[in-house]
Design a protein around this motif. Structure first.
Motif, PDB file in Angstrom:
ATOM      1  N   UNK A 278      -5.597   3.476  -5.925  1.00 27.06           N
ATOM      2  CA  UNK A 278      -5.683   4.072  -4.587  1.00 27.06           C
ATOM      3  C   UNK A 278      -6.638   3.267  -3.711  1.00 27.06           C
ATOM      4  N   UNK A 279      -7.783   2.898  -4.241  1.00 25.87           N
ATOM      5  CA  UNK A 279      -8.757   2.132  -3.445  1.00 25.87           C
ATOM      6  C   UNK A 279      -8.221   0.749  -3.107  1.00 25.87           C
ATOM      7  N   UNK A 280      -7.458   0.144  -4.022  1.00 24.60           N
ATOM      8  CA  UNK A 280      -6.897  -1.175  -3.748  1.00 24.60           C
ATOM      9  C   UNK A 280      -5.821  -1.097  -2.651  1.00 24.60           C
ATOM     10  N   UNK A 281      -5.080  -0.001  -2.617  1.00 26.21           N
ATOM     11  CA  UNK A 281      -4.099   0.190  -1.543  1.00 26.21           C
ATOM     12  C   UNK A 281      -4.806   0.271  -0.192  1.00 26.21           C
ATOM     13  N   UNK A 282      -5.954   0.932  -0.167  1.00 29.54           N
ATOM     14  CA  UNK A 282      -6.724   1.002   1.079  1.00 29.54           C
ATOM     15  C   UNK A 282      -7.210  -0.379   1.498  1.00 29.54           C
ATOM     16  N   UNK A 283      -7.604  -1.212   0.523  1.00 30.51           N
ATOM     17  CA  UNK A 283      -8.034  -2.578   0.843  1.00 30.51           C
ATOM     18  C   UNK A 283      -6.864  -3.394   1.394  1.00 30.51           C
ATOM     19  N   UNK A 284      -5.665  -3.159   0.882  1.00 36.13           N
ATOM     20  CA  UNK A 284      -4.483  -3.829   1.441  1.00 36.13           C
ATOM     21  C   UNK A 284      -4.318  -3.466   2.913  1.00 36.13           C
TER      22      UNK A 284
ATOM     23  N   UNK B 134       0.829  -1.196   0.000  1.00 34.75           N
ATOM     24  CA  UNK B 134       0.000   0.000   0.000  1.00 34.75           C
ATOM     25  C   UNK B 134       0.871   1.258   0.000  1.00 34.75           C
ATOM     26  N   UNK B 135       1.932   1.236   0.767  1.00 38.25           N
ATOM     27  CA  UNK B 135       2.835   2.390   0.830  1.00 38.25           C
ATOM     28  C   UNK B 135       3.518   2.625  -0.518  1.00 38.25           C
ATOM     29  N   UNK B 136       3.953   1.552  -1.164  1.00 43.34           N
ATOM     30  CA  UNK B 136       4.579   1.694  -2.488  1.00 43.34           C
ATOM     31  C   UNK B 136       3.592   2.258  -3.499  1.00 43.34           C
TER      32      UNK B 136
END
Length: 349
Positions: free
Chosen positions: A288-294, A259-261
């Motif tokens: 962006x939304x997938x990073x939040x799901x991570x 998510x950070x990457x």
């Protein structure tokens, strides 16, 4: 940043930033990120913004959220051709928090002395510590941005949620106040809707709070692994002796790092070339939304590792969990709508 962690519980209990946290965030430059350089601010790029907001959220997500919404409010001022005299006043202190709500939930009527303003704007994060508010308003039937001193508005204490409790995201109310015309941008004096890069920057600050809060939760569980605590009802002498626990920790850390990457890659893209076409804009929203799901998945692993004691009122883990859970449900991180939009953009390309 240690000051933020030390006062995070106090911030939540107060329902607004603790004075020590507000002071620390100001000194770190969190409220000057989108103050123009001419007024003593940094007008920071997206990579710097994401880094500082995430670092702040690692210690106190509520403080990071208020800083990010202050950034958004100051950024909204660039959408209007406001006179230098007003900007001189708004940015007199480059480190002062600002607040704002873009949704046009107020009504203004023009008159010979200015605009008569009525309305209610919900979720104005940090409004109790902000000097100015930038508010979306329908003025004479057209969208406008109105800049008002918060002292002229009523703060209705409506913010009572499970997470981000320290953000003081209350409602601002205007009860037939007169706003000078120089504080209203509409028609030819308004550049709206904003460009894709500005919207992406807004979404990036939301994601940075989520990424930072997840890193803060990892700090908590890593401290557990470094202690003598062992998995309950096992013969292990420590958490680290358990292969399953090590596996779960690795998954949580990997999810947070991914998510950070993603966050930093999106920030670098915004800085590299602000002209973002429709397809790329949709792709960035989806990523962006997938990073939040991570981050949501990482927090689940961390909660499983810690067990029920992580939900004790005095344990910071439960605060990171609640703050992240609320922040990650922001419209800018809506997973099903961003997937829908990305699919629509792909089929239209």
């Amino acid at each position: 940043m240690d000051i933020l962690a030390a006062h995070a519980a106090d911030t939540e209990q107060r329902g607004r930033l603790a004075p020590e946290s507000l002071k620390a965030a100001r000194e770190a430059g969190a409220f000057a990120l989108r103050t123009p350089v001419a007024y003593g601010g940094s007008w920071a790029g997206a990579v710097e913004v994401a880094g500082l907001i995430a670092a702040t959220a690692r210690h106190c997500p509520s403080t990071a959220w208020v800083a990010s919404t202050s950034l958004g409010s100051k950024n909204m001022l660039t959408f209007g051709d406001f006179p230098d005299s007003l900007l001189d006043e708004v940015f007199r202190d480059p480190d002062v928090p600002s607040c704002g709500v873009g949704a046009p939930s107020g009504i203004g009527v023009s008159g010979p002395d200015g605009v008569r303003l009525r309305g209610r704007w919900a979720n104005a994060s940090g409004c109790e510590d902000a000097d100015w508010a930038c508010l979306g308003t329908m003025v004479d039937g057209a969208f406008a941005l109105v800049v008002v001193p918060t002292a002229d508005l009523i703060i209705d204490h409506t913010w009572n949620v499970a997470g981000l409790r320290g953000t003081g995201s209350h409602s601002l109310v205007a009860d037939d106040i007169l706003v000078p015309i120089d504080q209203v941008a509409s028609g030819g004096r308004l550049h709206y809707p904003p460009d894709a890069a500005s919207v992406q920057l807004w979404g990036l600050t939301v994601l940075a709070t989520v990424v930072g809060a997840t890193r803060g939760a990892l700090d908590v569980i890593e401290a557990v692994f470094a202690s003598s605590r062992k998995p309950f009802m096992t013969s292990y002498r420590s958490m680290g002796e358990s292969p399953g626990a090590r596996h779960w920790l690795a998954e949580a850390a990997a999810l947070q790092l991914r998510a950070q990457r993603t966050m930093l890659a999106l920030a670098a893209r915004i800085d590299a070339e602000p002209a973002i076409n429709a397809l790329e804009n949709s792709r960035m929203q989806y990523e962006r939304s997938q990073a939040a799901k991570d981050c949501q998945a990482a927090i689940d692993r961390i909660l499983d590792l810690h067990g029920a004691s992580g939900f004790a009122a005095g344990n910071p883990l439960q605060r990171f969990w609640r703050d992240m859970a609320v922040a990650s449900r922001h419209p800018q991180l809506n997973a099903y709508l961003t997937a829908e939009g990305f699919g629509r953009a792909l089929t239209a390309a």
